[in-house]
Design a protein around this motif. Structure first.
Motif, mmCIF file in Angstrom:
data_model
loop_
_atom_site.group_PDB
_atom_site.id
_atom_site.type_symbol
_atom_site.label_atom_id
_atom_site.label_comp_id
_atom_site.label_asym_id
_atom_site.label_seq_id
_atom_site.Cartn_x
_atom_site.Cartn_y
_atom_site.Cartn_z
ATOM 1 N N GLY A 226 0.817 -1.197 0.000
ATOM 2 C CA GLY A 226 0.000 0.000 0.000
ATOM 3 C C GLY A 226 0.858 1.258 0.000
ATOM 4 N N PHE A 227 0.279 2.365 0.460
ATOM 5 C CA PHE A 227 0.966 3.655 0.413
ATOM 6 C C PHE A 227 1.548 4.070 1.754
ATOM 7 C CE2 PHE A 227 -2.178 3.637 -2.996
ATOM 8 C CZ PHE A 227 -1.394 4.008 -4.075
ATOM 9 N N GLY A 228 1.438 3.199 2.757
ATOM 10 C CA GLY A 228 1.940 3.508 4.092
ATOM 11 C C GLY A 228 3.407 3.907 4.138
ATOM 12 N N PRO A 229 4.317 3.185 3.439
ATOM 13 C CA PRO A 229 5.738 3.574 3.491
ATOM 14 C C PRO A 229 5.988 5.010 3.037
ATOM 15 C CG PRO A 229 5.506 1.365 2.585
ATOM 16 C CD PRO A 229 4.123 1.926 2.708
ATOM 17 N N PHE A 230 5.226 5.459 2.051
ATOM 18 C CA PHE A 230 5.406 6.829 1.563
ATOM 19 C C PHE A 230 4.865 7.832 2.572
ATOM 20 C CE2 PHE A 230 4.968 4.027 -2.115
ATOM 21 C CZ PHE A 230 6.195 4.257 -2.725
ATOM 22 N N ALA A 231 3.808 7.442 3.299
ATOM 23 C CA ALA A 231 3.254 8.323 4.327
ATOM 24 C C ALA A 231 4.284 8.576 5.423
ATOM 25 C CB ALA A 231 1.993 7.702 4.922
ATOM 26 N N TRP A 232 4.914 7.504 5.896
ATOM 27 C CA TRP A 232 5.902 7.660 6.962
ATOM 28 C C TRP A 232 7.129 8.421 6.476
ATOM 29 C CZ3 TRP A 232 4.268 7.480 11.569
ATOM 30 C CH2 TRP A 232 3.217 6.617 11.925
ATOM 31 N N TYR A 233 7.509 8.176 5.238
ATOM 32 C CA TYR A 233 8.633 8.943 4.681
ATOM 33 C C TYR A 233 8.305 10.430 4.679
ATOM 34 C CZ TYR A 233 11.542 11.312 1.290
ATOM 35 O OH TYR A 233 12.360 12.222 0.684
ATOM 36 N N ARG A 234 7.101 10.787 4.236
ATOM 37 C CA ARG A 234 6.704 12.188 4.183
ATOM 38 C C ARG A 234 6.727 12.820 5.577
ATOM 39 N NH1 ARG A 234 3.085 14.024 -0.449
ATOM 40 N NH2 ARG A 234 2.700 15.683 1.046
ATOM 41 N N ILE A 235 6.189 12.096 6.561
ATOM 42 C CA ILE A 235 6.135 12.636 7.921
ATOM 43 C C ILE A 235 7.540 12.882 8.465
ATOM 44 C CG2 ILE A 235 5.494 12.113 10.296
ATOM 45 C CD1 ILE A 235 3.057 10.576 9.102
ATOM 46 N N VAL A 236 8.431 11.900 8.292
ATOM 47 C CA VAL A 236 9.802 12.033 8.794
ATOM 48 C C VAL A 236 10.555 13.122 8.028
ATOM 49 C CG1 VAL A 236 12.026 10.864 9.025
ATOM 50 C CG2 VAL A 236 9.923 9.661 9.626
ATOM 51 N N ALA A 237 10.479 13.076 6.682
ATOM 52 C CA ALA A 237 11.213 14.055 5.874
ATOM 53 C C ALA A 237 10.693 15.466 6.109
ATOM 54 C CB ALA A 237 11.112 13.690 4.404
ATOM 55 N N GLY A 238 9.362 15.632 6.152
ATOM 56 C CA GLY A 238 8.792 16.950 6.371
ATOM 57 C C GLY A 238 9.140 17.515 7.731
ATOM 58 N N SER A 239 9.057 16.674 8.763
ATOM 59 C CA SER A 239 9.379 17.123 10.124
ATOM 60 C C SER A 239 10.863 17.505 10.248
ATOM 61 C CB SER A 239 9.037 16.026 11.140
ATOM 62 O OG SER A 239 7.658 15.706 11.082
ATOM 63 N N ALA A 240 11.733 16.648 9.671
ATOM 64 C CA ALA A 240 13.171 16.932 9.725
ATOM 65 C C ALA A 240 13.501 18.209 8.961
ATOM 66 C CB ALA A 240 13.955 15.750 9.152
ATOM 67 N N ALA A 241 12.878 18.385 7.801
ATOM 68 C CA ALA A 241 13.133 19.588 7.013
ATOM 69 C C ALA A 241 12.673 20.837 7.738
ATOM 70 C CB ALA A 241 12.435 19.479 5.650
ATOM 71 N N LEU A 242 11.521 20.753 8.417
ATOM 72 C CA LEU A 242 10.992 21.924 9.132
ATOM 73 C C LEU A 242 11.914 22.299 10.293
ATOM 74 C CD1 LEU A 242 8.668 23.938 9.194
ATOM 75 C CD2 LEU A 242 7.460 22.382 10.739
ATOM 76 N N VAL A 243 12.395 21.294 11.030
ATOM 77 C CA VAL A 243 13.330 21.573 12.124
ATOM 78 C C VAL A 243 14.603 22.226 11.585
ATOM 79 C CG1 VAL A 243 14.807 20.500 13.862
ATOM 80 C CG2 VAL A 243 12.432 19.759 13.616
#
Length: 269
Positions: A247-264
């Protein structure tokens, strides 16, 4: 970083992210900040190399494209519905894009917006994966017209950098009863007129840079195009297989981690 290395890196980023639900535009914007290159100088390059990713789809799905085109000539009903669905799905983005293009351009330099959109989009994917009922619509030609129109308007959300055009269309299709593989393939085919239209508009706006010799030369653009094409060929095959299994779950977690890290990183940079 040398221009050649930048060309290769951006071509790889475009080829990997264009058809994944992770936002190619968002990743290119973040790459601008991370690599420290002049975004305005490379703007036309970033648009033209998208055509390499489009070519990858036409090559991978050449049998489908050939069948549909030959079917159109014969008046085949399924082929006509296929083309109708792709064109109707494209129209909302074309209409809305013409109205709000200045506002969209103003967001393209905002890496913070990208980071937030990546993380929020990841949460949205998890919610749709959990709440959406298993899709029953199989085949691009069999998607009902009202569903196609709705997906077309959902695609407009991707005008916010970081949302992801493929992510918006795939999630929209899933939530409206389209099964996973068909949702992904409809997103791929919908990208062809959408990206061709956007690329044609940007090339027209930057036509003087092309004719007068822009900051990034024709050889660099050609290399980026080829890199994007080759990488997209590999990624799309892998993507379809992965979605079928996980499914699309792996991409969801990637987005959450990448987006959070980028924002920090952006807030503390």
């Amino acid at each position: 970083m040398t221009d050649l290395l930048t060309v290769i890196v951006l071509g790889i980023v475009e080829g990997i992210t264009e058809f994944l639900p992770v936002s190619s535009t968002g990743h290119l914007i973040l790459a601008t900040r991370l690599l420290g290159y002049d975004a305005e100088r490379w703007a036309l390059f970033n648009v033209v190399i998208q055509l390499g990713a489009i070519l990858a789809i036409t090559v991978l799905y050449w049998r489908t494209v050939w069948t549909v085109m030959s079917g159109m000539l014969r008046g085949d009903a399924g082929s006509i519905r296929f083309v109708r669905n792709v064109l109707v799905g494209f129209l909302p983005a074309a209409a809305v894009g013409l109205v709000v293009h200045r506002q969209v351009e103003a967001l393209l330099g905002n890496a913070e917006v990208v980071a937030i959109a990546l993380a929020v989009g990841g949460v949205a994917i998890l919610l749709v994966e959990r709440l959406a009922k298993p899709g029953t619509v199989r085949g691009v030609a069999d998607i009902p017209l009202p569903t196609v129109v709705a997906i077309g308007f959902i695609q407009c959300l991707a005008m916010v950098p970081g949302v992801s055009r493929s992510g918006a269309t795939i999630l929209g299709a899933l939530s409206l009863g389209v099964e996973r593989r068909t949702a992904a393939e409809f997103s791929f085919f919908l990208a062809i007129p959408t990206m061709l239209g956007a690329s044609a508009l940007e090339i027209f706006k930057n036509r003087h840079a092309l004719t007068a010799g822009g900051a990034v030369g024709p050889l660099s653009i050609a290399i980026g195009f080829v890199v994007s094409f080759v990488v997209a060929l590999v990624v799309v095959r892998w993507f379809i297989n992965l979605v079928g299994r996980h499914g699309f779950g792996p991409f969801a977690w990637y987005r959450i981690v990448a987006g959070s890290a980028a924002l920090v990183w952006l807030l503390n940079g």
